[in-house]
Design a protein around this motif. Sequence first.
Motif, PDB file in Angstrom:
ATOM      1  N   ARG A  44     -33.935   9.919   8.181  1.00  0.00           N
ATOM      2  CA  ARG A  44     -34.207  10.133   9.603  1.00  0.00           C
ATOM      3  C   ARG A  44     -33.434   9.128  10.460  1.00  0.00           C
ATOM      4  NH1 ARG A  44     -39.238  12.216  11.442  1.00  0.00           N
ATOM      5  NH2 ARG A  44     -40.141  11.468   9.487  1.00  0.00           N
ATOM      6  N   GLU A  45     -33.394   7.877  10.031  1.00  0.00           N
ATOM      7  CA  GLU A  45     -32.746   6.827  10.814  1.00  0.00           C
ATOM      8  C   GLU A  45     -31.247   7.064  10.985  1.00  0.00           C
ATOM      9  OE1 GLU A  45     -33.723   3.213   8.835  1.00  0.00           O
ATOM     10  OE2 GLU A  45     -35.665   2.982   9.856  1.00  0.00           O
ATOM     11  N   VAL A  46     -30.592   7.658   9.983  1.00  0.00           N
ATOM     12  CA  VAL A  46     -29.140   7.849  10.083  1.00  0.00           C
ATOM     13  C   VAL A  46     -28.778   9.170  10.745  1.00  0.00           C
ATOM     14  CG1 VAL A  46     -28.792   6.416   8.044  1.00  0.00           C
ATOM     15  CG2 VAL A  46     -28.818   8.914   7.798  1.00  0.00           C
ATOM     16  N   GLY A  47     -29.774   9.958  11.137  1.00  0.00           N
ATOM     17  CA  GLY A  47     -29.459  11.137  11.930  1.00  0.00           C
ATOM     18  C   GLY A  47     -29.832  12.484  11.348  1.00  0.00           C
ATOM     19  N   PHE A  48     -30.477  12.508  10.185  1.00  0.00           N
ATOM     20  CA  PHE A  48     -30.960  13.775   9.651  1.00  0.00           C
ATOM     21  C   PHE A  48     -32.311  14.063  10.323  1.00  0.00           C
ATOM     22  CE2 PHE A  48     -28.137  12.198   6.280  1.00  0.00           C
ATOM     23  CZ  PHE A  48     -27.303  13.295   6.135  1.00  0.00           C
ATOM     24  N   ASP A  49     -32.251  14.796  11.411  1.00  0.00           N
ATOM     25  CA  ASP A  49     -33.401  14.975  12.291  1.00  0.00           C
ATOM     26  C   ASP A  49     -34.267  16.145  11.815  1.00  0.00           C
ATOM     27  OD1 ASP A  49     -35.221  15.279  14.350  1.00  0.00           O
ATOM     28  OD2 ASP A  49     -33.720  15.094  15.942  1.00  0.00           O
ATOM     29  N   PRO A  50     -35.506  15.886  11.388  1.00  0.00           N
ATOM     30  CA  PRO A  50     -36.355  16.992  10.932  1.00  0.00           C
ATOM     31  C   PRO A  50     -36.676  17.985  12.039  1.00  0.00           C
ATOM     32  CG  PRO A  50     -37.610  14.947  11.068  1.00  0.00           C
ATOM     33  CD  PRO A  50     -36.173  14.584  11.256  1.00  0.00           C
ATOM     34  N   ARG A  51     -36.624  17.565  13.277  1.00  0.00           N
ATOM     35  CA  ARG A  51     -36.897  18.494  14.387  1.00  0.00           C
ATOM     36  C   ARG A  51     -35.813  19.559  14.487  1.00  0.00           C
ATOM     37  NH1 ARG A  51     -37.301  14.007  18.949  1.00  0.00           N
ATOM     38  NH2 ARG A  51     -35.403  13.458  17.784  1.00  0.00           N
ATOM     39  N   LEU A  52     -34.629  19.255  13.952  1.00  0.00           N
ATOM     40  CA  LEU A  52     -33.518  20.210  13.958  1.00  0.00           C
ATOM     41  C   LEU A  52     -33.345  20.892  12.606  1.00  0.00           C
ATOM     42  CD1 LEU A  52     -30.927  18.045  15.918  1.00  0.00           C
ATOM     43  CD2 LEU A  52     -32.506  19.762  16.826  1.00  0.00           C
ATOM     44  N   GLY A  53     -34.304  20.683  11.709  1.00  0.00           N
ATOM     45  CA  GLY A  53     -34.224  21.283  10.384  1.00  0.00           C
ATOM     46  C   GLY A  53     -33.289  20.565   9.440  1.00  0.00           C
ATOM     47  N   ALA A  54     -32.856  19.343   9.789  1.00  0.00           N
ATOM     48  CA  ALA A  54     -31.884  18.614   8.976  1.00  0.00           C
ATOM     49  C   ALA A  54     -32.523  17.779   7.872  1.00  0.00           C
ATOM     50  CB  ALA A  54     -31.034  17.712   9.863  1.00  0.00           C
ATOM     51  N   LEU A  55     -33.849  17.738   7.831  1.00  0.00           N
ATOM     52  CA  LEU A  55     -34.569  16.997   6.789  1.00  0.00           C
ATOM     53  C   LEU A  55     -35.843  17.754   6.458  1.00  0.00           C
ATOM     54  CD1 LEU A  55     -34.854  14.454   5.019  1.00  0.00           C
ATOM     55  CD2 LEU A  55     -35.952  13.326   6.966  1.00  0.00           C
ATOM     56  N   LYS A  56     -35.954  18.203   5.217  1.00  0.00           N
ATOM     57  CA  LYS A  56     -37.118  18.979   4.786  1.00  0.00           C
ATOM     58  C   LYS A  56     -37.638  18.421   3.475  1.00  0.00           C
ATOM     59  CE  LYS A  56     -35.452  23.239   6.981  1.00  0.00           C
ATOM     60  NZ  LYS A  56     -35.171  24.686   6.810  1.00  0.00           N
ATOM     61  N   LEU A  57     -38.833  18.891   3.099  1.00  0.00           N
ATOM     62  CA  LEU A  57     -39.493  18.402   1.896  1.00  0.00           C
ATOM     63  C   LEU A  57     -39.894  19.581   1.026  1.00  0.00           C
ATOM     64  CD1 LEU A  57     -40.452  15.622   0.758  1.00  0.00           C
ATOM     65  CD2 LEU A  57     -42.699  16.137   1.745  1.00  0.00           C
ATOM     66  N   ASN A  58     -39.469  19.545  -0.249  1.00  0.00           N
ATOM     67  CA  ASN A  58     -39.845  20.557  -1.231  1.00  0.00           C
ATOM     68  C   ASN A  58     -40.974  20.043  -2.111  1.00  0.00           C
ATOM     69  OD1 ASN A  58     -37.998  22.504  -0.507  1.00  0.00           O
ATOM     70  ND2 ASN A  58     -36.624  22.170  -2.230  1.00  0.00           N
ATOM     71  N   SER A  59     -41.943  20.896  -2.412  1.00  0.00           N
ATOM     72  CA  SER A  59     -43.015  20.542  -3.342  1.00  0.00           C
ATOM     73  C   SER A  59     -43.331  21.743  -4.212  1.00  0.00           C
ATOM     74  CB  SER A  59     -44.288  20.123  -2.582  1.00  0.00           C
ATOM     75  OG  SER A  59     -44.056  19.004  -1.755  1.00  0.00           O
ATOM     76  N   VAL A  60     -43.204  21.572  -5.519  1.00  0.00           N
ATOM     77  CA  VAL A  60     -43.633  22.603  -6.465  1.00  0.00           C
ATOM     78  C   VAL A  60     -45.117  22.387  -6.749  1.00  0.00           C
ATOM     79  CG1 VAL A  60     -43.367  23.527  -8.799  1.00  0.00           C
ATOM     80  CG2 VAL A  60     -41.355  22.806  -7.492  1.00  0.00           C
ATOM     81  N   ILE A  61     -45.904  23.427  -6.571  1.00  0.00           N
ATOM     82  CA  ILE A  61     -47.341  23.338  -6.834  1.00  0.00           C
ATOM     83  C   ILE A  61     -47.643  24.115  -8.108  1.00  0.00           C
ATOM     84  CG2 ILE A  61     -49.659  23.787  -5.960  1.00  0.00           C
ATOM     85  CD1 ILE A  61     -48.101  21.651  -4.376  1.00  0.00           C
ATOM     86  N   GLN A  62     -48.170  23.420  -9.104  1.00  0.00           N
ATOM     87  CA  GLN A  62     -48.436  24.000 -10.414  1.00  0.00           C
ATOM     88  C   GLN A  62     -49.927  23.871 -10.724  1.00  0.00           C
ATOM     89  OE1 GLN A  62     -45.894  22.384 -13.423  1.00  0.00           O
ATOM     90  NE2 GLN A  62     -46.855  23.511 -15.100  1.00  0.00           N
ATOM     91  N   ARG A  63     -50.570  24.999 -10.938  1.00  0.00           N
ATOM     92  CA  ARG A  63     -52.011  24.970 -11.219  1.00  0.00           C
ATOM     93  C   ARG A  63     -52.276  24.185 -12.510  1.00  0.00           C
ATOM     94  NH1 ARG A  63     -55.604  28.270  -8.987  1.00  0.00           N
ATOM     95  NH2 ARG A  63     -54.176  30.017  -8.673  1.00  0.00           N
TER      96      ARG A  63
END
Length: 351
Positions: A166-185
């Motif tokens: 985020r600090e170097v400019g990957f702005d999550p508000r612009l979709g430039a930073l996202k988070l993936n999570s695999v959910i396994q029962r």
Amino acid sequence: MVSSELVTDRRQRPLQVLRLSLTARCNLACSYCQPDHREVSGLLSQSQRLALIEACCRLGVRSLRLTGGEPLLSDQLEPLLEAIRLRRQQPGDPLSQLEEVALTSNGLLLDQARAERLRRAGLDRITLSLDGLDAGVVAAMAGLPEVGEAGSRALAAVREAIVVAREVGFDPRLGALKLNSVIQRGRNEDQLLPLAAFARDQGLELRLIEFMDVGHRNGWSGDQVMPAAEMLRQLQAVWPLEPLGRPAGGTARRWRYRDGAGVVAMIASVSEPFCSDCNRARITADGQLFTCLFASTGLNLRPWLQPHPDAESLVVALRDHWSARIDRYSEERSLQVQTDPERADMAYLGG
């Protein structure tokens, strides 16, 4: 001379997204991926990678995602990004058609200096992976020792990666930073709500992924899949949501929090297949083209890459292979899962 053209497969699906793997190695051994930590032989050179990207752009690709294994393990990542950046700036170059260049990473190696270099080199977007907020769960999902500090260190590293990105400019508000999570029962379903709360607090789009039967070593079974509909019900019970839909060719169906705290998405390849408009090709680190994440074999592209790339023949080979494509494994899973040959592993395919 082969001119640029848009290519479609036998189900009229265009080629629009290229996922290019830089390495099969990973510094984790996540339960749903199960990499073997070995590098493939015959890694592509930079000129070969650029030739493949160019050929795919000439056939319609507009989005490039660099993957692994773990792409931050590759010392060729920044030089490749810089070469792509320079060519994107040249009018008329096929790479100037790229609308985005993205990266998928587990984040453990993303410190401030690396994030700055990636941004300067022209990377547009980063998606980081995190499968829990409990150190023990993180360790179990990542294949780390569940005793000791390994899980805590991994969790701290990903949290820090989010901060520096985020600090170097990957702005999550612009979709430039996202988070993936695999959910396994049976492994981390109790992390669903904590992960959602964390993403809301961080202003990140959380992409919740169903446990998929990619490869042949992750012990997949249907009863370990937590369907997207069930995840959605749990989220809705805490934070009301409104649907945003799934864009054509997209993997994720998205919802907006009604209280304005951002967006959450579901990738439901098992329970809600999206084969009908799949537009993604995958090229492995050693030059194999796969047109489905669940494929067993790919097309070896090296004959058109060595001793030097043959640009025109490469376009023809890619066009002909994509034009013959009929893949729709997820829609046919119930018919095939018992009889399929061993499928290529996720770390090799690039996810």
